[in-house]
Motif scaffolding. Structure first.
Motif, PDB file in Angstrom:
ATOM      1  N   LYS A   1     -33.455  70.673 -87.381  1.00 47.88           N
ATOM      2  CA  LYS A   1     -33.396  72.142 -87.331  1.00 47.88           C
ATOM      3  C   LYS A   1     -34.395  72.657 -88.360  1.00 47.88           C
ATOM      4  CE  LYS A   1     -28.550  72.150 -85.911  1.00 47.88           C
ATOM      5  NZ  LYS A   1     -27.162  72.585 -86.232  1.00 47.88           N
ATOM      6  N   PHE A   2     -35.627  72.864 -87.899  1.00 44.01           N
ATOM      7  CA  PHE A   2     -36.718  73.180 -88.803  1.00 44.01           C
ATOM      8  C   PHE A   2     -36.779  74.653 -89.179  1.00 44.01           C
ATOM      9  CE2 PHE A   2     -38.203  69.522 -86.228  1.00 44.01           C
ATOM     10  CZ  PHE A   2     -38.090  68.579 -87.231  1.00 44.01           C
ATOM     11  N   VAL A   3     -35.778  75.439 -88.785  1.00 40.74           N
ATOM     12  CA  VAL A   3     -35.759  76.861 -89.136  1.00 40.74           C
ATOM     13  C   VAL A   3     -34.916  77.095 -90.380  1.00 40.74           C
ATOM     14  CG1 VAL A   3     -36.146  77.613 -86.780  1.00 40.74           C
ATOM     15  CG2 VAL A   3     -33.808  77.223 -87.581  1.00 40.74           C
ATOM     16  N   VAL A   4     -34.401  76.026 -91.017  1.00 37.70           N
ATOM     17  CA  VAL A   4     -33.538  76.169 -92.185  1.00 37.70           C
ATOM     18  C   VAL A   4     -34.326  76.758 -93.349  1.00 37.70           C
ATOM     19  CG1 VAL A   4     -34.004  73.845 -93.020  1.00 37.70           C
ATOM     20  CG2 VAL A   4     -31.894  74.985 -93.675  1.00 37.70           C
ATOM     21  N   ASN A   5     -33.614  77.535 -94.203  1.00 32.23           N
ATOM     22  CA  ASN A   5     -34.261  78.140 -95.356  1.00 32.23           C
ATOM     23  C   ASN A   5     -33.242  78.183 -96.502  1.00 32.23           C
ATOM     24  OD1 ASN A   5     -36.497  79.451 -96.689  1.00 32.23           O
ATOM     25  ND2 ASN A   5     -35.265  81.322 -96.595  1.00 32.23           N
ATOM     26  N   TYR A   6     -33.650  77.787 -97.710  1.00 35.03           N
ATOM     27  CA  TYR A   6     -32.764  77.795 -98.878  1.00 35.03           C
ATOM     28  C   TYR A   6     -32.906  79.125 -99.603  1.00 35.03           C
ATOM     29  CZ  TYR A   6     -31.031  76.797-103.564  1.00 35.03           C
ATOM     30  OH  TYR A   6     -30.369  76.853-104.753  1.00 35.03           O
ATOM     31  N   ALA A   7     -31.751  79.818 -99.746  1.00 31.87           N
ATOM     32  CA  ALA A   7     -31.750  81.117-100.420  1.00 31.87           C
ATOM     33  C   ALA A   7     -31.618  80.891-101.927  1.00 31.87           C
ATOM     34  CB  ALA A   7     -30.599  81.978 -99.907  1.00 31.87           C
ATOM     35  N   ALA A   8     -32.724  80.993-102.658  1.00 31.36           N
ATOM     36  CA  ALA A   8     -32.722  80.737-104.093  1.00 31.36           C
ATOM     37  C   ALA A   8     -32.130  81.915-104.847  1.00 31.36           C
ATOM     38  CB  ALA A   8     -34.145  80.473-104.577  1.00 31.36           C
ATOM     39  N   SER A   9     -31.356  81.620-105.916  1.00 29.49           N
ATOM     40  CA  SER A   9     -30.774  82.668-106.759  1.00 29.49           C
ATOM     41  C   SER A   9     -30.685  82.127-108.185  1.00 29.49           C
ATOM     42  CB  SER A   9     -29.379  83.057-106.247  1.00 29.49           C
ATOM     43  OG  SER A   9     -28.523  81.938-106.240  1.00 29.49           O
ATOM     44  N   GLY A  10     -31.626  82.519-109.017  1.00 24.62           N
ATOM     45  CA  GLY A  10     -31.626  82.049-110.393  1.00 24.62           C
ATOM     46  C   GLY A  10     -33.030  81.741-110.855  1.00 24.62           C
TER      47      GLY A  10
ATOM     48  N   LYS B   1     -42.974  71.975 -90.376  1.00 20.11           N
ATOM     49  CA  LYS B   1     -42.953  72.618 -89.056  1.00 20.11           C
ATOM     50  C   LYS B   1     -44.363  72.791 -88.509  1.00 20.11           C
ATOM     51  CE  LYS B   1     -41.239  76.727 -86.693  1.00 20.11           C
ATOM     52  NZ  LYS B   1     -40.566  78.041 -86.855  1.00 20.11           N
ATOM     53  N   VAL B   2     -45.284  73.202 -89.377  1.00 18.11           N
ATOM     54  CA  VAL B   2     -46.672  73.378 -88.937  1.00 18.11           C
ATOM     55  C   VAL B   2     -47.269  72.030 -88.525  1.00 18.11           C
ATOM     56  CG1 VAL B   2     -48.981  74.027 -89.696  1.00 18.11           C
ATOM     57  CG2 VAL B   2     -47.023  75.440 -90.332  1.00 18.11           C
ATOM     58  N   LEU B   3     -47.002  71.008 -89.303  1.00 17.19           N
ATOM     59  CA  LEU B   3     -47.548  69.687 -89.003  1.00 17.19           C
ATOM     60  C   LEU B   3     -47.006  69.142 -87.682  1.00 17.19           C
ATOM     61  CD1 LEU B   3     -49.286  67.325 -90.027  1.00 17.19           C
ATOM     62  CD2 LEU B   3     -47.242  66.459 -91.202  1.00 17.19           C
ATOM     63  N   ILE B   4     -45.701  69.349 -87.462  1.00 11.57           N
ATOM     64  CA  ILE B   4     -45.108  68.867 -86.210  1.00 11.57           C
ATOM     65  C   ILE B   4     -45.726  69.574 -85.021  1.00 11.57           C
ATOM     66  CG2 ILE B   4     -42.957  68.877 -84.875  1.00 11.57           C
ATOM     67  CD1 ILE B   4     -41.475  68.262 -87.452  1.00 11.57           C
TER      68      ILE B   4
ATOM     69  N   TYR C   1     -47.129  66.496 -83.016  1.00 15.08           N
ATOM     70  CA  TYR C   1     -45.953  65.900 -82.385  1.00 15.08           C
ATOM     71  C   TYR C   1     -46.233  65.515 -80.933  1.00 15.08           C
ATOM     72  CZ  TYR C   1     -41.150  65.306 -80.836  1.00 15.08           C
ATOM     73  OH  TYR C   1     -39.992  64.807 -80.314  1.00 15.08           O
ATOM     74  N   VAL C   2     -46.771  66.467 -80.165  1.00 10.44           N
ATOM     75  CA  VAL C   2     -46.993  66.207 -78.743  1.00 10.44           C
ATOM     76  C   VAL C   2     -48.065  65.128 -78.557  1.00 10.44           C
ATOM     77  CG1 VAL C   2     -47.762  67.227 -76.558  1.00 10.44           C
ATOM     78  CG2 VAL C   2     -46.299  68.548 -78.113  1.00 10.44           C
ATOM     79  N   ALA C   3     -49.163  65.213 -79.340  1.00 10.20           N
ATOM     80  CA  ALA C   3     -50.224  64.224 -79.215  1.00 10.20           C
ATOM     81  C   ALA C   3     -49.721  62.821 -79.571  1.00 10.20           C
ATOM     82  CB  ALA C   3     -51.396  64.622 -80.110  1.00 10.20           C
ATOM     83  N   GLU C   4     -48.855  62.768 -80.587  1.00 10.87           N
ATOM     84  CA  GLU C   4     -48.338  61.463 -80.996  1.00 10.87           C
ATOM     85  C   GLU C   4     -47.440  60.861 -79.928  1.00 10.87           C
ATOM     86  OE1 GLU C   4     -45.522  59.723 -84.554  1.00 10.87           O
ATOM     87  OE2 GLU C   4     -46.921  61.365 -85.011  1.00 10.87           O
ATOM     88  N   ILE C   5     -46.636  61.691 -79.297  1.00 13.75           N
ATOM     89  CA  ILE C   5     -45.765  61.183 -78.226  1.00 13.75           C
ATOM     90  C   ILE C   5     -46.598  60.640 -77.063  1.00 13.75           C
ATOM     91  CG2 ILE C   5     -44.096  61.894 -76.468  1.00 13.75           C
ATOM     92  CD1 ILE C   5     -42.845  63.744 -78.510  1.00 13.75           C
TER      93      ILE C   5
END
Length: 630
Positions: free
Chosen positions: A363-372, A391-394, A398-402
């Motif tokens: 799930k490459f849309v995950v994001n860590y909400a930093a606080s501190g 995500k950019v690298l995939i 990704y398709v070419a590698e497959i």
């Protein structure tokens, strides 16, 4: 030496860190706070308290011991003054000569008046007597009347310790506790009860010149003389001082009712009279006490000082309780601070761990909400940056590698198919069959070469024959026999193969290629290519509902270590190094029929090896037994 210690420290630290890494950070930080704050605080508190209490007890023991010593000395001096009265009596030659003359009325009067005069010069002397082997002399006034006490049972007195111990000391005075004795000394004939509240001195009298025993002087002294003369030596602080005798406490000196008291205590002899002087710390009548005692010389009297230990250490107890209260407060405060600090670290780490787990689930849309503003925040920001770059690298590769992987896989499969076609067993079998016919044509009939080709073709036919996984035991035995015949072509001395089964081998089935690999293993490993009277026997039998087939060779056998390694391999605990054929057959049998079945090997070096094949009785055509479990 320093290098060794450093290495040991690093090794120990590594083990500790390894153990701590098994605990989550929250628990780890809580434990660290508690260990660093609570343990030192408790240790310092208890250590200081124990040192303080020990110092108080040591000083108190020294002080009380000195007090008891002083009182003991004063009592000894007081008793010495009464002993001087006895000297006045037996130092008078006239009195001694009258005692030696025997019992007569005139002698009784002279001796009695002498006793009366000595006693009246000291107001604390209650009575004086002289007991001789022939009679008793009591105090008498100037008119010849008895003026003191007497002993009713004179014979019993002569057998008592008062009389015998005085004689044993050969003229030295001895004192006794008679403060509670009521049946020895009496003030008069009409009084029913004997004397009390007195202590008694007895002293043997001897002729100064001849040293012949004359009698025993008895002196009863009121114990009040001790009360009147020892007040200045009593301890006015904690505790009470007592004069203790064989019958218990005789008297107390300046008693304090709030301190421990001996008035109702009995059977103290086992504490005080074990040694002449000493101390005792423990409970008496439910009170925690500290006691110091010392025996007065030539008496059965002891000076005892006793204090209430709890009262003495009350200040120390209060300090201890105050320290423990402070420790408890510090523990609560430490736990709260440790909790806040730990949560401030573990909570953002848990959020970051959750984001990472989500990332690993593609799930490459995950994001860590930093606080501190701490290191964890920086780590979270770097994680978000890594997620974006990934995500950019995939998206780019990704398709070419497959596609590339798919092409490589197809190429590999094609190469394998070509290889398989090149060595197709059917192609090899057909080619060998043509060669055999050409050989027969050239030789004009069957020859040794054509026979060898025929046997090898038959072996190939059995191997490539398409059939079910399970075949009759008869076919498996035939395959093994054909394999042995082919092997024998290369040996000058043939391997003798015998088969003996107690059941119909056509009725029961066995997984394909079970016995032949075991025959091959025996030929390769048992005989080392040097065959001389080599024998392999196959014996089949039925045990309960199982079929057991024993393949035995007379080869070189195995050493004990080799046998143990092979048995561990077959049990699933060993590491696969060799005996691949045995392990393969064993695993196939277990997969077919269950863990109870398989191979068992026994061997003796220089004798041979036996492989037992155990499988269940299976009749009829079987299909796909890989999931059958006994």
């Amino acid at each position: 030496m320093i290098g060794v210690l450093r290495n040991r420290f690093f090794n120990f630290s590594h083990r500790v860190i390894k153990i701590l890494r098994k605990i989550n950070i929250f628990q780890r930080l809580i434990i660290a706070f508690l260990v660093l704050v609570i343990l030192p605080t408790i240790f310092i508190t208890l250590f200081t308290y124990n040192k303080y209490v020990n110092e108080i007890e040591n000083n108190m023991e020294k002080f009380i011991s000195l007090l008891v010593q002083n009182v003991n000395v004063q009592i000894t001096d007081k008793l010495s003054s009464f002993e001087q009265l006895a000297v006045q009596f037996y130092s008078d030659s006239t009195t001694v000569s009258k005692l030696e003359d025997g019992v007569s009325e005139s002698n009784r009067v002279i001796i009695g008046q002498k006793l009366n005069m000595i006693a009246h010069n000291n107001g604390y002397v209650a009575n004086m007597l002289v007991i001789t082997p022939r009679g008793q002399y009591s105090m008498m006034d100037e008119f010849g009347n008895r003026n003191g006490g007497y002993i009713r049972d004179i014979d019993r007195f002569r057998e008592s310790q008062y009389y015998t111990e005085a004689i044993e000391l050969h003229g030295y005075p001895v004192w006794f506790d008679t403060s509670k004795v009521s049946d020895v000394f009496y003030r008069s004939e009409s009084i029913k009860y004997g004397m009390s509240d007195v202590i008694t001195m007895t002293q043997a009298i001897y002729n100064i010149e001849t040293r012949e025993f004359i009698g025993v002087l008895v002196m009863n002294v009121n114990i009040s003389f001790l009360t009147d003369s020892l007040k200045s030596y009593a301890f006015y602080g904690s505790g009470n001082t007592f004069l203790f005798g064989q019958n218990g406490a005789i008297m107390g000196i300046n008693l304090n009712i709030s301190e421990p008291n001996f008035s109702n205590v009995r059977n103290m002899n086992h504490l005080i009279y074990r040694v002449p002087e000493g101390s005792y710390s423990g409970k008496i009548d439910g009170t925690n006490v500290f006691m110091v005692y010392k025996l007065v010389p030539y008496t059965d009297l002891s000076v005892v000082h006793i204090v209430n230990k709890d009262r003495l250490l009350e200040t120390a107890f209060n300090i201890r309780n105050l320290c423990l209260t402070i420790v408890a407060f510090l523990i609560v405060l430490s736990v709260v601070v440790a909790y806040w600090t730990t949560v401030s670290i573990s909570r953002p780490l848990n959020k970051l761990m959750k984001a990472m787990r989500t990332f690993t689930e593609d799930k490459f849309v995950v994001n860590y909400a930093a606080s501190g503003n701490d290191e964890i925040t920086v780590l979270g920001e770097k994680f978000n940056e890594m997620v974006y770059n990934t995500k950019v690298l995939i998206d780019k590769i990704y398709v070419a590698e497959i596609k590339q992987k798919t092409l490589e896989l197809n190429k590999t499969n094609a190469e394998l198919n070509v290889l398989q076609m090149q060595i197709n067993p059917h192609f090899l079998y057909n080619t060998l069959d043509i060669i055999r016919w050409e050989s027969m044509y050239e030789a004009g009939g069957e020859s040794k070469v054509s026979q060898m080709i025929e046997d090898f073709c038959r072996l190939m036919r059995m191997t490539i024959k398409k059939s079910e996984d399970m075949i009759p035991i008869y076919s498996e035995l035939a395959h093994a026999q054909t394999y042995t015949e082919v092997i024998n072509f290369r040996n000058r001395e043939k391997i003798a193969l015998t088969i003996d089964c107690s059941f119909d081998t056509n009725d029961y089935y066995i997984p394909k290629l079970t016995i032949q690999p075991l025959i091959e293993n025996a030929i390769v490993h048992a005989f080392d290519d040097i065959v001389s009277q080599a024998r392999i026997s196959i014996v089949g039998s039925i045990e309960s509902s199982d079929i057991v087939i024993a393949i035995t060779d007379n080869g070189k056998g195995m050493e004990q270590g080799q046998l143990e390694e092979l048995q561990q391999l077959l049990s699933g605990d060993g590491e696969l190094k060799e005996s691949i054929a045995l392990n393969n057959v064993n695993q196939r049998l277990k997969l077919h029929f269950g863990e109870r079945f398989g191979l068992n090997v026994s061997s003796e070096s220089g004798v041979g090896t036996t492989v037992l094949v155990r499988l269940p009785m299976r009749q009829g055509v079987q299909s796909r037994m890989t999931h059958a479990i006994e």
